[in-house]
Design a protein around this motif. Structure first.
Motif, PDB file in Angstrom:
ATOM      1  N   ASP A 179      33.733  15.162  12.759  1.00 51.06           N
ATOM      2  CA  ASP A 179      34.603  14.277  11.979  1.00 51.06           C
ATOM      3  C   ASP A 179      36.088  14.570  12.187  1.00 51.06           C
ATOM      4  O   ASP A 179      36.944  13.987  11.516  1.00 51.06           O
ATOM      5  CB  ASP A 179      34.256  14.376  10.490  1.00 51.06           C
ATOM      6  N   HIS A 180      36.404  15.453  13.106  1.00 51.04           N
ATOM      7  CA  HIS A 180      37.813  15.761  13.380  1.00 51.04           C
ATOM      8  C   HIS A 180      38.476  14.556  14.048  1.00 51.04           C
ATOM      9  O   HIS A 180      37.865  13.890  14.889  1.00 51.04           O
ATOM     10  CB  HIS A 180      37.906  16.983  14.296  1.00 51.04           C
ATOM     11  N   PRO A 181      39.728  14.235  13.699  1.00 47.07           N
ATOM     12  CA  PRO A 181      40.395  13.064  14.308  1.00 47.07           C
ATOM     13  C   PRO A 181      40.417  13.091  15.829  1.00 47.07           C
ATOM     14  O   PRO A 181      40.286  12.042  16.469  1.00 47.07           O
ATOM     15  CB  PRO A 181      41.817  13.148  13.734  1.00 47.07           C
ATOM     16  N   ASP A 186      37.593   8.592  23.567  1.00 44.77           N
ATOM     17  CA  ASP A 186      37.414   9.287  24.838  1.00 44.77           C
ATOM     18  C   ASP A 186      38.716   9.871  25.374  1.00 44.77           C
ATOM     19  O   ASP A 186      38.853  10.141  26.561  1.00 44.77           O
ATOM     20  CB  ASP A 186      36.830   8.334  25.888  1.00 44.77           C
ATOM     21  N   GLY A 187      39.697  10.061  24.520  1.00 45.69           N
ATOM     22  CA  GLY A 187      40.959  10.643  24.954  1.00 45.69           C
ATOM     23  C   GLY A 187      41.561  11.473  23.845  1.00 45.69           C
ATOM     24  O   GLY A 187      41.015  11.553  22.737  1.00 45.69           O
ATOM     25  N   TYR A 188      42.678  12.122  24.124  1.00 43.29           N
ATOM     26  CA  TYR A 188      43.347  12.937  23.115  1.00 43.29           C
ATOM     27  C   TYR A 188      44.842  12.951  23.403  1.00 43.29           C
ATOM     28  O   TYR A 188      45.282  12.745  24.529  1.00 43.29           O
ATOM     29  CB  TYR A 188      42.786  14.360  23.102  1.00 43.29           C
ATOM     30  N   ASP A 189      45.593  13.208  22.356  1.00 43.68           N
ATOM     31  CA  ASP A 189      47.045  13.332  22.466  1.00 43.68           C
ATOM     32  C   ASP A 189      47.362  14.810  22.668  1.00 43.68           C
ATOM     33  O   ASP A 189      47.173  15.623  21.746  1.00 43.68           O
ATOM     34  CB  ASP A 189      47.706  12.816  21.194  1.00 43.68           C
ATOM     35  N   PRO A 190      47.837  15.217  23.842  1.00 34.63           N
ATOM     36  CA  PRO A 190      48.109  16.638  24.092  1.00 34.63           C
ATOM     37  C   PRO A 190      49.064  17.256  23.084  1.00 34.63           C
ATOM     38  O   PRO A 190      48.931  18.427  22.730  1.00 34.63           O
ATOM     39  CB  PRO A 190      48.709  16.642  25.503  1.00 34.63           C
ATOM     40  N   SER A 191      50.055  16.470  22.602  1.00 37.10           N
ATOM     41  CA  SER A 191      51.031  17.012  21.659  1.00 37.10           C
ATOM     42  C   SER A 191      50.363  17.371  20.328  1.00 37.10           C
ATOM     43  O   SER A 191      50.826  18.274  19.618  1.00 37.10           O
ATOM     44  CB  SER A 191      52.165  16.017  21.433  1.00 37.10           C
ATOM     45  N   LEU A 192      49.295  16.650  19.982  1.00 41.61           N
ATOM     46  CA  LEU A 192      48.555  16.984  18.762  1.00 41.61           C
ATOM     47  C   LEU A 192      47.596  18.145  19.012  1.00 41.61           C
ATOM     48  O   LEU A 192      47.384  18.994  18.142  1.00 41.61           O
ATOM     49  CB  LEU A 192      47.779  15.760  18.276  1.00 41.61           C
ATOM     50  N   LEU A 193      47.026  18.180  20.195  1.00 45.47           N
ATOM     51  CA  LEU A 193      46.048  19.226  20.515  1.00 45.47           C
ATOM     52  C   LEU A 193      46.680  20.612  20.424  1.00 45.47           C
ATOM     53  O   LEU A 193      46.103  21.532  19.840  1.00 45.47           O
ATOM     54  CB  LEU A 193      45.478  18.999  21.912  1.00 45.47           C
ATOM     55  N   PHE A 214      44.329  26.129  30.460  1.00 44.59           N
ATOM     56  CA  PHE A 214      44.187  24.729  30.054  1.00 44.59           C
ATOM     57  C   PHE A 214      45.323  24.311  29.130  1.00 44.59           C
ATOM     58  O   PHE A 214      45.958  23.263  29.331  1.00 44.59           O
ATOM     59  CB  PHE A 214      42.833  24.528  29.368  1.00 44.59           C
ATOM     60  N   LEU A 215      45.628  25.132  28.117  1.00 43.49           N
ATOM     61  CA  LEU A 215      46.644  24.765  27.134  1.00 43.49           C
ATOM     62  C   LEU A 215      48.050  24.814  27.710  1.00 43.49           C
ATOM     63  O   LEU A 215      48.939  24.079  27.247  1.00 43.49           O
ATOM     64  CB  LEU A 215      46.542  25.686  25.915  1.00 43.49           C
ATOM     65  N   GLU A 216      48.282  25.664  28.706  1.00 46.19           N
ATOM     66  CA  GLU A 216      49.611  25.767  29.299  1.00 46.19           C
ATOM     67  C   GLU A 216      50.073  24.454  29.925  1.00 46.19           C
ATOM     68  O   GLU A 216      51.277  24.230  30.083  1.00 46.19           O
ATOM     69  CB  GLU A 216      49.640  26.883  30.343  1.00 46.19           C
ATOM     70  N   LEU A 243      37.816  25.843  10.402  1.00 44.63           N
ATOM     71  CA  LEU A 243      38.941  26.758  10.495  1.00 44.63           C
ATOM     72  C   LEU A 243      39.798  26.527  11.735  1.00 44.63           C
ATOM     73  O   LEU A 243      40.890  27.081  11.840  1.00 44.63           O
ATOM     74  CB  LEU A 243      38.445  28.212  10.484  1.00 44.63           C
ATOM     75  N   GLY A 244      39.309  25.734  12.674  1.00 45.70           N
ATOM     76  CA  GLY A 244      40.071  25.464  13.873  1.00 45.70           C
ATOM     77  C   GLY A 244      39.193  24.923  14.978  1.00 45.70           C
ATOM     78  O   GLY A 244      38.009  24.627  14.768  1.00 45.70           O
ATOM     79  N   LEU A 245      39.783  24.789  16.175  1.00 50.96           N
ATOM     80  CA  LEU A 245      39.054  24.349  17.357  1.00 50.96           C
ATOM     81  C   LEU A 245      38.764  25.566  18.224  1.00 50.96           C
ATOM     82  O   LEU A 245      39.323  26.636  18.017  1.00 50.96           O
ATOM     83  CB  LEU A 245      39.879  23.331  18.153  1.00 50.96           C
ATOM     84  N   ALA A 246      37.905  25.387  19.207  1.00 51.29           N
ATOM     85  CA  ALA A 246      37.597  26.501  20.102  1.00 51.29           C
ATOM     86  C   ALA A 246      37.422  25.996  21.520  1.00 51.29           C
ATOM     87  O   ALA A 246      36.890  24.901  21.745  1.00 51.29           O
ATOM     88  CB  ALA A 246      36.338  27.231  19.650  1.00 51.29           C
ATOM     89  N   PHE A 247      37.881  26.781  22.463  1.00 51.99           N
ATOM     90  CA  PHE A 247      37.629  26.527  23.876  1.00 51.99           C
ATOM     91  C   PHE A 247      36.524  27.491  24.279  1.00 51.99           C
ATOM     92  O   PHE A 247      36.717  28.708  24.285  1.00 51.99           O
ATOM     93  CB  PHE A 247      38.900  26.780  24.700  1.00 51.99           C
ATOM     94  N   LEU A 248      35.340  26.938  24.589  1.00 49.32           N
ATOM     95  CA  LEU A 248      34.166  27.769  24.826  1.00 49.32           C
ATOM     96  C   LEU A 248      33.401  27.307  26.052  1.00 49.32           C
ATOM     97  O   LEU A 248      33.532  26.158  26.496  1.00 49.32           O
ATOM     98  CB  LEU A 248      33.216  27.704  23.620  1.00 49.32           C
ATOM     99  N   SER A 249      32.596  28.204  26.565  1.00 48.56           N
ATOM    100  CA  SER A 249      31.567  27.780  27.506  1.00 48.56           C
ATOM    101  C   SER A 249      30.655  26.806  26.763  1.00 48.56           C
ATOM    102  O   SER A 249      30.159  27.111  25.675  1.00 48.56           O
ATOM    103  CB  SER A 249      30.752  28.985  27.980  1.00 48.56           C
ATOM    104  N   LEU A 250      30.424  25.632  27.361  1.00 46.56           N
ATOM    105  CA  LEU A 250      29.580  24.647  26.672  1.00 46.56           C
ATOM    106  C   LEU A 250      28.120  25.072  26.652  1.00 46.56           C
ATOM    107  O   LEU A 250      27.322  24.525  25.885  1.00 46.56           O
ATOM    108  CB  LEU A 250      29.750  23.272  27.329  1.00 46.56           C
TER     109      LEU A 250
END
Length: 311
Positions: A179-181, A186-193, A214-216, A243-250
């Protein structure tokens, strides 16, 4: 003159104990010797190599390794690892098997490694397989110190030298509550990410390094907030709790994605594709059992890897 032929296992184990505890007193307690006996073992070791292997630090008074002592400690750890593997091989033969193989895997691989070992047991019931799970640093240490014949990890290390064979794709991505915005569309705003809080493993982990790269792409002077956690399971539960997002091995979130408890971010540069590798240390000659298991792992062609429906 260096006299390697006079070095004994007792001397090397004494060095290991002093290096681990930083004092002769604590080392004596661990190995069951008196303090004078510990001192004698170290002196004999120094006589054998012709130089000091330990010095007392000026500030805290702890015993510290010299550069020569560090080399000896590394050799001692390798000897212990090789002896441990020899003991496992002998024990396996006592049990009527033809050999033993120690397989180390990074913690991210624990989500499929038991399935792999089950497949190997079915194909090679005559070979005993032990599974060791640790972070990247621990697996590299296992390879360097001879505690494993084979390992499965993402990026192969530069040291120790290894032979690396690709096993299959290893996708990584950003996971978040459904339910996260940012999970909508199928896309995202990098400035929000980059303004989100990211939950991550410790610096130096392979996944943390990929996340930073990735974030750099998007930060442009903005520093993304990162909260460190000690395991993928803790990170998953924290994402589920919002509590937040995570970058993980899928591969670590296969079940949660299938059950729609978590969502994967879609858009440019995602998923980040890497590969799993089977690695073997070049410095150690593989025995027949390890060679057989290595062939079987490659022949399985990644059937043990989680299958993900990602675009």
């Amino acid at each position: 003159m260096i006299r390697l032929d006079t070095i004994t296992l007792k001397q090397l184990r004494t060095l290991q104990a002093v290096a681990a505890h930083g004092s002769l007193t604590a080392a004596a307690s661990e190995v069951g010797l008196t303090i004078p006996a510990i001192h004698s073992q170290i002196k004999n070791l120094e006589s054998a190599v012709g130089t000091l292997v330990l010095i007392r630090s000026a500030d805290a008074g702890r015993m510290q390794l010299t550069s020569e002592g560090t080399e000896l400690l590394r050799a001692a750890n390798r000897i212990e690892g090789i002896l441990s593997q020899a003991g496992a091989q002998i024990q396996a033969r006592f049990q009527g098997r033809v050999g033993h193989v120690s397989l180390s895997v990074v913690s991210t691989a624990k989500y499929f490694a038991p399935r792999l070992v089950r497949n190997l047991n079915d194909r090679c019931p005559e070979i005993e397989i032990s599974l060791r799970v640790g972070n990247r640093e621990a697996v590299i240490s296992d390879l360097d110190q001879g505690r494993c014949e084979l390992a499965i990890m993402g990026r192969p290390p530069r040291e120790p030298q290894v032979e690396a064979t690709p096993l299959g794709p290893h996708p990584h991505g950003v996971v978040l509550p459904p339910d996260h915005p940012l999970a909508q569309g199928d896309g995202y705003d990098p400035s929000l990410l980059v303004r989100e809080t990211f939950l991550s493993r410790e610096p130096g982990s392979g996944t943390r390094t990929l996340m930073q790269r990735f974030l750099e792409r998007f930060e442009e002077g903005h520093s993304t907030r990162v909260i460190e956690m000690d395991s993928n399971e803790t990170i998953k539960q924290a994402v589920l709790a919002g509590l937040g997002l995570a970058f993980l091995s899928l591969h670590t979130v296969h079940d949660e994605l299938a059950q729609k408890r978590l969502a994967v971010l879609r858009g440019p540069y995602l998923p980040v594709m890497r590969h799993w590798y089977l690695v073997a240390p070049v410095q150690l000659a593989q025995g027949p059992a390890a060679q057989r298991i290595a062939r079987e792992i490659v022949d399985l062609n990644g059937i043990y890897l989680p299958k993900l429906a990602i675009a």
